[in-house]
Design an enzyme around this catalytic site. Structure first.
Site, mmCIF file in Angstrom:
data_model
loop_
_atom_site.group_PDB
_atom_site.id
_atom_site.type_symbol
_atom_site.label_atom_id
_atom_site.label_comp_id
_atom_site.label_asym_id
_atom_site.label_seq_id
_atom_site.Cartn_x
_atom_site.Cartn_y
_atom_site.Cartn_z
ATOM 1 N N LYS A 1 -10.445 2.352 -0.128
ATOM 2 C CA LYS A 1 -10.206 2.851 1.230
ATOM 3 C C LYS A 1 -9.209 3.995 1.189
ATOM 4 O O LYS A 1 -8.423 4.108 0.242
ATOM 5 C CB LYS A 1 -9.698 1.718 2.138
ATOM 6 C CG LYS A 1 -8.404 1.117 1.636
ATOM 7 C CD LYS A 1 -7.952 -0.037 2.497
ATOM 8 C CE LYS A 1 -6.648 -0.599 2.043
ATOM 9 N NZ LYS A 1 -5.517 0.333 2.074
ATOM 10 N N ASP B 1 -4.429 -4.282 -1.910
ATOM 11 C CA ASP B 1 -3.617 -3.199 -2.499
ATOM 12 C C ASP B 1 -2.526 -3.659 -3.483
ATOM 13 O O ASP B 1 -1.397 -3.143 -3.437
ATOM 14 C CB ASP B 1 -2.964 -2.360 -1.387
ATOM 15 C CG ASP B 1 -3.981 -1.655 -0.505
ATOM 16 O OD1 ASP B 1 -5.193 -1.818 -0.731
ATOM 17 O OD2 ASP B 1 -3.570 -0.939 0.431
ATOM 18 N N CYS C 1 -0.900 -2.427 5.261
ATOM 19 C CA CYS C 1 -2.306 -2.688 4.951
ATOM 20 C C CYS C 1 -2.727 -4.142 5.143
ATOM 21 O O CYS C 1 -3.821 -4.410 5.632
ATOM 22 C CB CYS C 1 -2.638 -2.157 3.565
ATOM 23 S SG CYS C 1 -2.611 -0.344 3.556
#
Ligand code: VGL
Ligand code: ZN
Length: 201
Positions: free
Chosen positions: A106, A8, A151
């Site tokens: 995701k 991310d 994450c």
């Protein structure tokens, strides 16, 4: 074989972004330096539809960073971020993405968030990443990116649970650190057999 997992590193998690992680962009150059060294390179991209259930704006009376109840349980509600196709959802412009083996998106199911790159937040829906890595012959996963305590951390815990040797390169990650979440996450990773290491040293 080892895999480098870059979690991310997107504009919305960097300074000026919708859900900025303090100093998020500082990980980019160090990750770029490691990039060539790995035979398996996986990038993840948080990728929410507009009106996603993890957004506070989808819940009447809720503010960002409040806790809310989703179908599968409680979780933090976030500012709108990483909306599919927006500039905020794009990778940081200086992040190397050339030659990535896999870009895994995701959090695209409207009602389910996904912190981990392996399992969504209902803890039962797999993303397929464990199977992908296993089939590629990966035994060890090195994690970098944003945010350490969300994450990256949940991905590390699931990598461990999926049977991979797991190393978090802490200096190539940055955290949100909400009410002690950062040290709690690092302790959790260590206690389940993960290693906290350095990507700069
Ligand atoms: C993340 C909160 C919401 C992350 C993503 O990348 O750590 N955190 N969505
Ligand atoms: Zn998200």
């Amino acid at each position: 074989m080892e895999a480098l997992l870059v979690v991310d590193v997107q504009n919305d998690f960097c300074t000026g972004g919708a859900l900025a992680v303090p100093g998020g962009e500082a990980v980019v150059q160090g990750i770029n330096r490691l990039w060539e060294g790995y035979a398996c390179k996986v990038l993840t991209q948080d990728w929410h539809p507009p009106g996603h259930a993890s957004f506070a704006s989808s819940h009447e009376g809720k503010q960002p960073f409040d806790t809310g109840m989703l179908d599968y349980g409680e979780q933090v509600l976030w500012p709108d971020h990483c909306v599919q196709g927006t500039p905020g959802a794009a990778f940081h412009p200086e992040l190397r993405t050339d030659g990535a083996d896999l870009v895994l998106r995701k959090g695209f199911r409207p009602g389910i968030d996904s912190y981990s790159a392996f399992f969504e937040n209902d803890r039962t829906t797999p993303t397929g990443l464990a199977g992908y890595l296993r089939e590629r012959g990966v035994e060890r996963v090195l994690l970098t990116g944003l945010a350490t305590d969300f994450c990256v951390g949940f991905s590390a815990l699931d990598a461990l649970a999926s049977g991979f040797e797991t190393v978090v390169l802490e200096d190539l990650c940055r955290g949100l650190d909400m009410e002690g979440s950062l040290s709690r996450m690092l302790d959790d990773i260590r206690s389940r057999g993960g290693r906290i290491g350095s990507g700069l040293a």
